[in-house]
Design a protein around this motif. Structure first.
Motif, PDB file in Angstrom:
ATOM      1  N   ASP A  15      29.331 -49.897  32.653  1.00 53.80           N
ATOM      2  CA  ASP A  15      29.315 -50.431  31.294  1.00 53.80           C
ATOM      3  C   ASP A  15      29.508 -49.293  30.295  1.00 53.80           C
ATOM      4  O   ASP A  15      29.103 -48.146  30.552  1.00 53.80           O
ATOM      5  N   PRO A  16      30.087 -49.586  29.133  1.00 56.92           N
ATOM      6  CA  PRO A  16      30.265 -48.537  28.120  1.00 56.92           C
ATOM      7  C   PRO A  16      28.927 -47.919  27.704  1.00 56.92           C
ATOM      8  O   PRO A  16      27.888 -48.590  27.708  1.00 56.92           O
ATOM      9  N   LEU A  17      28.964 -46.641  27.338  1.00 59.48           N
ATOM     10  CA  LEU A  17      27.765 -45.963  26.863  1.00 59.48           C
ATOM     11  C   LEU A  17      27.423 -46.447  25.456  1.00 59.48           C
ATOM     12  O   LEU A  17      28.295 -46.900  24.705  1.00 59.48           O
ATOM     13  N   THR A  18      26.157 -46.362  25.091  1.00 63.40           N
ATOM     14  CA  THR A  18      25.719 -46.825  23.778  1.00 63.40           C
ATOM     15  C   THR A  18      25.699 -45.712  22.738  1.00 63.40           C
ATOM     16  O   THR A  18      25.411 -45.958  21.566  1.00 63.40           O
ATOM     17  N   GLU A  19      26.017 -44.491  23.149  1.00 59.32           N
ATOM     18  CA  GLU A  19      26.107 -43.365  22.232  1.00 59.32           C
ATOM     19  C   GLU A  19      26.951 -42.276  22.875  1.00 59.32           C
ATOM     20  O   GLU A  19      27.214 -42.312  24.081  1.00 59.32           O
ATOM     21  N   ALA A  20      27.348 -41.324  22.093  1.00 57.80           N
ATOM     22  CA  ALA A  20      28.132 -40.206  22.620  1.00 57.80           C
ATOM     23  C   ALA A  20      27.251 -39.339  23.510  1.00 57.80           C
ATOM     24  O   ALA A  20      26.038 -39.248  23.303  1.00 57.80           O
ATOM     25  N   PRO A  21      27.831 -38.700  24.520  1.00 60.54           N
ATOM     26  CA  PRO A  21      27.047 -37.790  25.358  1.00 60.54           C
ATOM     27  C   PRO A  21      26.363 -36.723  24.517  1.00 60.54           C
ATOM     28  O   PRO A  21      26.953 -36.163  23.589  1.00 60.54           O
ATOM     29  N   ASP A  22      25.102 -36.444  24.830  1.00 64.83           N
ATOM     30  CA  ASP A  22      24.305 -35.484  24.086  1.00 64.83           C
ATOM     31  C   ASP A  22      24.836 -34.062  24.318  1.00 64.83           C
ATOM     32  O   ASP A  22      25.042 -33.645  25.451  1.00 64.83           O
ATOM     33  N   ARG A  23      25.031 -33.321  23.234  1.00 67.86           N
ATOM     34  CA  ARG A  23      25.515 -31.947  23.315  1.00 67.86           C
ATOM     35  C   ARG A  23      24.382 -30.932  23.449  1.00 67.86           C
ATOM     36  O   ARG A  23      24.633 -29.754  23.712  1.00 67.86           O
ATOM     37  N   THR A  24      23.144 -31.372  23.242  1.00 68.53           N
ATOM     38  CA  THR A  24      22.025 -30.445  23.090  1.00 68.53           C
ATOM     39  C   THR A  24      21.876 -29.499  24.269  1.00 68.53           C
ATOM     40  O   THR A  24      21.767 -28.272  24.105  1.00 68.53           O
ATOM     41  N   VAL A  25      21.855 -30.056  25.482  1.00 62.84           N
ATOM     42  CA  VAL A  25      21.644 -29.239  26.673  1.00 62.84           C
ATOM     43  C   VAL A  25      22.803 -28.269  26.866  1.00 62.84           C
ATOM     44  O   VAL A  25      22.607 -27.082  27.152  1.00 62.84           O
ATOM     45  N   ALA A  26      24.031 -28.764  26.708  1.00 62.10           N
ATOM     46  CA  ALA A  26      25.211 -27.910  26.895  1.00 62.10           C
ATOM     47  C   ALA A  26      25.210 -26.742  25.926  1.00 62.10           C
ATOM     48  O   ALA A  26      25.486 -25.592  26.301  1.00 62.10           O
ATOM     49  N   LEU A  27      24.897 -26.995  24.658  1.00 60.25           N
ATOM     50  CA  LEU A  27      24.928 -25.925  23.661  1.00 60.25           C
ATOM     51  C   LEU A  27      23.768 -24.953  23.854  1.00 60.25           C
ATOM     52  O   LEU A  27      23.903 -23.753  23.568  1.00 60.25           O
ATOM     53  N   ALA A  28      22.639 -25.455  24.354  1.00 63.41           N
ATOM     54  CA  ALA A  28      21.503 -24.565  24.603  1.00 63.41           C
ATOM     55  C   ALA A  28      21.772 -23.646  25.783  1.00 63.41           C
ATOM     56  O   ALA A  28      21.434 -22.450  25.749  1.00 63.41           O
ATOM     57  N   ARG A  29      22.391 -24.183  26.827  1.00 58.73           N
ATOM     58  CA  ARG A  29      22.660 -23.388  28.030  1.00 58.73           C
ATOM     59  C   ARG A  29      23.890 -22.505  27.866  1.00 58.73           C
ATOM     60  O   ARG A  29      23.998 -21.458  28.522  1.00 58.73           O
ATOM     61  N   HIS A  30      24.818 -22.930  27.037  1.00 63.08           N
ATOM     62  CA  HIS A  30      26.082 -22.201  26.890  1.00 63.08           C
ATOM     63  C   HIS A  30      26.375 -22.008  25.403  1.00 63.08           C
ATOM     64  O   HIS A  30      27.231 -22.695  24.825  1.00 63.08           O
ATOM     65  N   PRO A  31      25.713 -21.051  24.765  1.00 60.45           N
ATOM     66  CA  PRO A  31      25.853 -20.847  23.313  1.00 60.45           C
ATOM     67  C   PRO A  31      27.276 -20.576  22.846  1.00 60.45           C
ATOM     68  O   PRO A  31      27.612 -20.853  21.692  1.00 60.45           O
ATOM     69  N   ARG A  32      28.122 -20.057  23.752  1.00 64.64           N
ATOM     70  CA  ARG A  32      29.502 -19.768  23.337  1.00 64.64           C
ATOM     71  C   ARG A  32      30.294 -21.043  23.061  1.00 64.64           C
ATOM     72  O   ARG A  32      31.394 -20.993  22.494  1.00 64.64           O
ATOM     73  N   LEU A  33      29.739 -22.202  23.410  1.00 70.52           N
ATOM     74  CA  LEU A  33      30.409 -23.462  23.114  1.00 70.52           C
ATOM     75  C   LEU A  33      30.174 -23.918  21.671  1.00 70.52           C
ATOM     76  O   LEU A  33      30.820 -24.853  21.205  1.00 70.52           O
ATOM     77  N   ARG A  34      29.249 -23.266  20.972  1.00 69.30           N
ATOM     78  CA  ARG A  34      28.890 -23.727  19.630  1.00 69.30           C
ATOM     79  C   ARG A  34      30.072 -23.651  18.654  1.00 69.30           C
ATOM     80  O   ARG A  34      30.307 -24.576  17.872  1.00 69.30           O
ATOM     81  N   GLU A  35      30.791 -22.541  18.690  1.00 67.31           N
ATOM     82  CA  GLU A  35      31.922 -22.412  17.771  1.00 67.31           C
ATOM     83  C   GLU A  35      32.974 -23.479  18.066  1.00 67.31           C
ATOM     84  O   GLU A  35      33.542 -24.076  17.146  1.00 67.31           O
ATOM     85  N   PHE A  36      33.238 -23.719  19.359  1.00 67.64           N
ATOM     86  CA  PHE A  36      34.177 -24.777  19.733  1.00 67.64           C
ATOM     87  C   PHE A  36      33.692 -26.120  19.196  1.00 67.64           C
ATOM     88  O   PHE A  36      34.467 -26.880  18.602  1.00 67.64           O
ATOM     89  N   ALA A  37      32.417 -26.428  19.413  1.00 70.99           N
ATOM     90  CA  ALA A  37      31.863 -27.711  18.978  1.00 70.99           C
ATOM     91  C   ALA A  37      31.964 -27.863  17.463  1.00 70.99           C
ATOM     92  O   ALA A  37      32.239 -28.962  16.950  1.00 70.99           O
ATOM     93  N   ASP A  38      31.758 -26.771  16.728  1.00 70.01           N
ATOM     94  CA  ASP A  38      31.834 -26.826  15.271  1.00 70.01           C
ATOM     95  C   ASP A  38      33.248 -27.097  14.781  1.00 70.01           C
ATOM     96  O   ASP A  38      33.443 -27.696  13.713  1.00 70.01           O
ATOM     97  N   ARG A  39      34.228 -26.667  15.552  1.00 68.33           N
ATOM     98  CA  ARG A  39      35.635 -26.837  15.150  1.00 68.33           C
ATOM     99  C   ARG A  39      36.246 -28.126  15.686  1.00 68.33           C
ATOM    100  O   ARG A  39      37.357 -28.503  15.302  1.00 68.33           O
ATOM    101  N   LEU A  40      35.530 -28.804  16.566  1.00 71.81           N
ATOM    102  CA  LEU A  40      36.066 -30.007  17.211  1.00 71.81           C
ATOM    103  C   LEU A  40      35.963 -31.215  16.291  1.00 71.81           C
ATOM    104  O   LEU A  40      34.936 -31.456  15.661  1.00 71.81           O
TER     105      LEU A  40
END
Length: 341
Positions: A15-40
């Protein structure tokens, strides 16, 4: 024939998800993704040339994403979901099949996060795109182009069976694909439209995630929304033709052998379908650049040409929304110029 090939790959979805996948864990474990996420995301929604007397056309310029395509959104959503749900003691390693843009996005995200990526791509992938992918350190396996998307998926499943330490992302069945565009791309479009109500939504099919996700967002404001998916004439959605390597615009073809993308089959069974020849898409790239000064890829040009056909059937006070996935690899531009000359 369809039943034979149906048994070779899994096409069921949840079934479809009810919200977008949470970014919190990914950004906490991989801080270098923050700039990408900010520009996305937050890409422009631009009024583009339409048919005289027809509806206005608004196009989402997805080539302004960090790695240059709408697949940046999909890739990030799938990776964030994989990071958040990974429980094994071994490091996370990811696997997927892609015709090009998704592989580029996954490779770039993998490089930023330090997550090993194994990617199956067609042997006919544009060299410029392959070079960009390989520069990230991703492990690339070239699949026989004659097998099409179906063949790449089967290669991917074989790799996963031999190496259980890999986590397959399975973009054509992963519900984070739809969610990325329902709660990201589609939500942005509604905000950018203000109070306007879209009459139609036209986009390249690909896996179906973008088309289905944006539809799910737009239908809340426009319950009678018309939807049209765009695929190459050489390999259209649901075709009974076997996979082949005939040139066509990338990322939007059918599986072949009568198989249908599950996101479209389940979420958009009543969608109209437009089939655009590769040569026509290449011509559309040149024509759009001539009219606007902006470069768009072949699948984007196919979406634009199809959107104009839909807009021609509507009133001038109505709006057709479409999406331009990328700006096209240099190889497509070379082919377009050669065709024009």
């Amino acid at each position: 024939m369809t039943e034979t090939f149906q048994s070779e790959i899994e096409l069921s979805i949840a079934d479809p998800l009810t919200e977008a996948p949470d970014r919190t864990v990914a950004l906490a474990r991989h801080p270098r993704l923050r700039e990408f996420a900010d520009r996305l995301g937050d890409t422009p929604l631009v009024e583009v040339p339409g048919p005289p007397g027809g509806a206005r056309i608004m196009a989402k310029y997805e080539f302004t994403n960090p790695f240059g395509s709408v697949k940046d959104r999909t890739a990030f959503a799938l990776v964030c979901r994989a990071i958040a749900t990974h429980t094994g003691p071994e490091p996370l390693r990811l696997l997927d099949a892609s015709a090009g843009n998704m592989a580029r996005a996954l490779a770039g995200i993998g490089e930023l996060a330090g997550i090993p990526m194994r990617l199956v791509v067609p042997a006919v992938i544009p060299p410029s795109l392959l070079t960009a992918i390989e520069k990230t350190g991703a492990e690339v396996e070239l699949a026989d182009a004659a097998g099409g998307l179906l063949g790449m998926i089967k290669v991917c499943e074989g790799i996963a069976a031999r190496d259980p330490g890999l986590t397959p992302l399975v973009q054509h069945r992963n519900m984070a694909n739809i969610a990325a565009h329902e709660f990201g791309t589609g939500a942005e479009i509604l905000q950018q439209l203000g109070e306007d109500r879209p009459a139609a939504w036209v986009g390249a099919i690909g896996t179906g995630g973008t088309l289905a996700g944006v539809y799910r967002a737009l239908r809340g404001r426009s319950p009678e929304l018309l939807v049209a998916g765009v695929t190459p004439s050489e390999m259209p959605y649901g075709t009974e033709r076997a996979p082949h390597s005939e040139p066509r615009f990338a990322g939007a073809g059918g599986f072949g052998n009568g198989l249908r993308q599950p996101f479209i089959d389940t979420q958009l069974p009543g969608a109209a379908h437009h089939h655009v020849p590769y040569a026509e898409a290449l011509h559309g790239m040149l024509e759009y650049r001539r009219q606007t000064g902006t470069s768009i890829g072949a699948s984007a040009a196919a979406a634009w040409l199809s959107a104009k056909k839909v807009a021609a059937q509507l009133d001038p006070d109505q709006i057709v929304v479409t999406l331009f996935a990328d700006a096209g690899p240099e190889e497509d531009w070379q082919r377009a110029e050669q065709l024009a000359s």
